[in-house]
Design an enzyme around this catalytic site. Structure first.
Site, PDB file in Angstrom:
ATOM      1  N   GLY A  49       0.832  -1.187   0.000  1.00 13.35           N
ATOM      2  CA  GLY A  49       0.000   0.000   0.000  1.00 13.35           C
ATOM      3  C   GLY A  49       0.869   1.239   0.000  1.00 13.35           C
ATOM      4  O   GLY A  49       1.993   1.226   0.509  1.00 13.35           O
ATOM      5  N   GLN A  54       2.718   9.881   1.318  1.00 15.96           N
ATOM      6  CA  GLN A  54       4.051   9.300   1.499  1.00 15.96           C
ATOM      7  C   GLN A  54       5.026   9.706   0.404  1.00 15.96           C
ATOM      8  O   GLN A  54       6.234   9.560   0.570  1.00 15.96           O
ATOM      9  CB  GLN A  54       3.967   7.772   1.560  1.00 15.96           C
ATOM     10  CG  GLN A  54       3.276   7.246   2.797  1.00 15.96           C
ATOM     11  CD  GLN A  54       3.151   5.747   2.750  1.00 15.96           C
ATOM     12  OE1 GLN A  54       2.169   5.217   2.253  1.00 15.96           O
ATOM     13  NE2 GLN A  54       4.174   5.064   3.252  1.00 15.96           N
ATOM     14  N   CYS A  94       5.844  -0.257   7.496  1.00 15.41           N
ATOM     15  CA  CYS A  94       5.494   0.892   6.670  1.00 15.41           C
ATOM     16  C   CYS A  94       6.689   1.297   5.818  1.00 15.41           C
ATOM     17  O   CYS A  94       7.825   1.317   6.312  1.00 15.41           O
ATOM     18  CB  CYS A  94       5.073   2.052   7.581  1.00 15.41           C
ATOM     19  SG  CYS A  94       4.588   3.542   6.696  1.00 15.41           S
ATOM     20  N   LEU A  95       6.434   1.638   4.569  1.00 18.25           N
ATOM     21  CA  LEU A  95       7.513   2.089   3.690  1.00 18.25           C
ATOM     22  C   LEU A  95       8.133   3.394   4.182  1.00 18.25           C
ATOM     23  O   LEU A  95       9.282   3.679   3.861  1.00 18.25           O
ATOM     24  CB  LEU A  95       6.998   2.250   2.257  1.00 18.25           C
ATOM     25  CG  LEU A  95       6.494   0.964   1.592  1.00 18.25           C
ATOM     26  CD1 LEU A  95       5.907   1.269   0.217  1.00 18.25           C
ATOM     27  CD2 LEU A  95       7.597  -0.073   1.502  1.00 18.25           C
ATOM     28  N   HIS A 136      -4.485   1.676   7.465  1.00 25.52           N
ATOM     29  CA  HIS A 136      -3.112   2.174   7.581  1.00 25.52           C
ATOM     30  C   HIS A 136      -2.875   3.313   6.588  1.00 25.52           C
ATOM     31  O   HIS A 136      -2.353   4.372   6.957  1.00 25.52           O
ATOM     32  CB  HIS A 136      -2.144   1.010   7.320  1.00 25.52           C
ATOM     33  CG  HIS A 136      -0.709   1.380   7.330  1.00 25.52           C
ATOM     34  ND1 HIS A 136       0.144   1.043   8.357  1.00 25.52           N
ATOM     35  CD2 HIS A 136       0.054   2.058   6.434  1.00 25.52           C
ATOM     36  CE1 HIS A 136       1.356   1.501   8.091  1.00 25.52           C
ATOM     37  NE2 HIS A 136       1.332   2.124   6.923  1.00 25.52           N
ATOM     38  N   GLU A 137      -3.265   3.103   5.329  1.00 26.31           N
ATOM     39  CA  GLU A 137      -3.044   4.124   4.302  1.00 26.31           C
ATOM     40  C   GLU A 137      -3.923   5.352   4.549  1.00 26.31           C
ATOM     41  O   GLU A 137      -3.491   6.486   4.330  1.00 26.31           O
ATOM     42  CB  GLU A 137      -3.267   3.559   2.900  1.00 26.31           C
ATOM     43  CG  GLU A 137      -2.362   2.395   2.520  1.00 26.31           C
ATOM     44  CD  GLU A 137      -0.885   2.633   2.757  1.00 26.31           C
ATOM     45  OE1 GLU A 137      -0.410   3.791   2.650  1.00 26.31           O
ATOM     46  OE2 GLU A 137      -0.176   1.652   3.059  1.00 26.31           O
ATOM     47  N   HIS A 140      -2.327   7.715   6.857  1.00 24.44           N
ATOM     48  CA  HIS A 140      -1.348   8.600   6.197  1.00 24.44           C
ATOM     49  C   HIS A 140      -2.030   9.848   5.644  1.00 24.44           C
ATOM     50  O   HIS A 140      -1.484  10.949   5.731  1.00 24.44           O
ATOM     51  CB  HIS A 140      -0.630   7.881   5.054  1.00 24.44           C
ATOM     52  CG  HIS A 140       0.474   6.994   5.488  1.00 24.44           C
ATOM     53  ND1 HIS A 140       1.609   7.469   6.111  1.00 24.44           N
ATOM     54  CD2 HIS A 140       0.634   5.647   5.389  1.00 24.44           C
ATOM     55  CE1 HIS A 140       2.423   6.455   6.369  1.00 24.44           C
ATOM     56  NE2 HIS A 140       1.846   5.337   5.947  1.00 24.44           N
TER      57      HIS A 140
END
Length: 171
Positions: A49, A54, A94-95, A136-137, A140
């Site tokens: 994702g 991000q 997470c990225l 989660h996304e 962000h």
């Protein structure tokens, strides 16, 4: 396609709340190219994702693909959770917080409404990993990271660990 730079914690730009996408602009070539670039970046990272926030694009949209084959891309534009039920604990990564994993409690089942890549509104019920990834996304897009669910002490430990890793890779 362009490989985008992913912002990393504690970059303050990750705390920016995203603004809605004008639905009449979804079909624009630039916006569609941005979606392609986000998928490319997510797959290369590799991740499941990626929220626009991000990659320093503060519009409310995100891309997700939880399939093993990376052949089930989902696009959520202006997503809203309209129902949630139950809870589950999942160890998230997470990225934007590379190499760090922590247990986070989230709703087990959610219903989300959004616009798709084609500009059409849709509604989806999700549970398990997909529900976790969507939540989660969406965090962000609100300027929130999964480390915000940790204690302040653990968050500080994460920040120091990431700074040390950056210094080591720069040397």
């Amino acid at each position: 396609m362009t490989l985008l730079s992913i912002l990393e914690f504690p970059d303050p730009r990750l705390r920016t709340k995203a603004v809605p996408v004008d639905p009449s602009r979804i079909g624009d070539a630039d916006f569609q190219a941005r979606i392609d670039d986000m998928f490319h970046t997510m797959y290369e990272a590799p991740g499941i994702g990626l929220a626009a926030s991000q990659v320093d694009d503060h519009r409310r949209f995100m891309v997700i693909d939880i399939s093993e084959e990376k052949d089930q891309p989902l696009v959520f534009i202006n997503p809203e959770i309209v129902e949630e039920d139950g809870h589950q604990v999942y160890q998230e990564g997470c990225l934007s917080v590379p190499g760090i994993f922590a247990d986070v409690t989230r709703a087990n089942r959610i219903t989300v409404q959004a616009y798709g890549r084609d500009g059409q509104p849709f509604r989806i019920e999700a549970d398990g990993l997909l529900a976790i990834c969507i939540q989660h996304e969406m965090d962000h897009l609100e300027g929130k990271l999964f480390v915000d669910y940790l204690s302040q002490l653990k968050r500080e430990q994460v920040r120091k660990k990431l700074e040390k890793a950056r210094r080591s890779s720069a040397a």
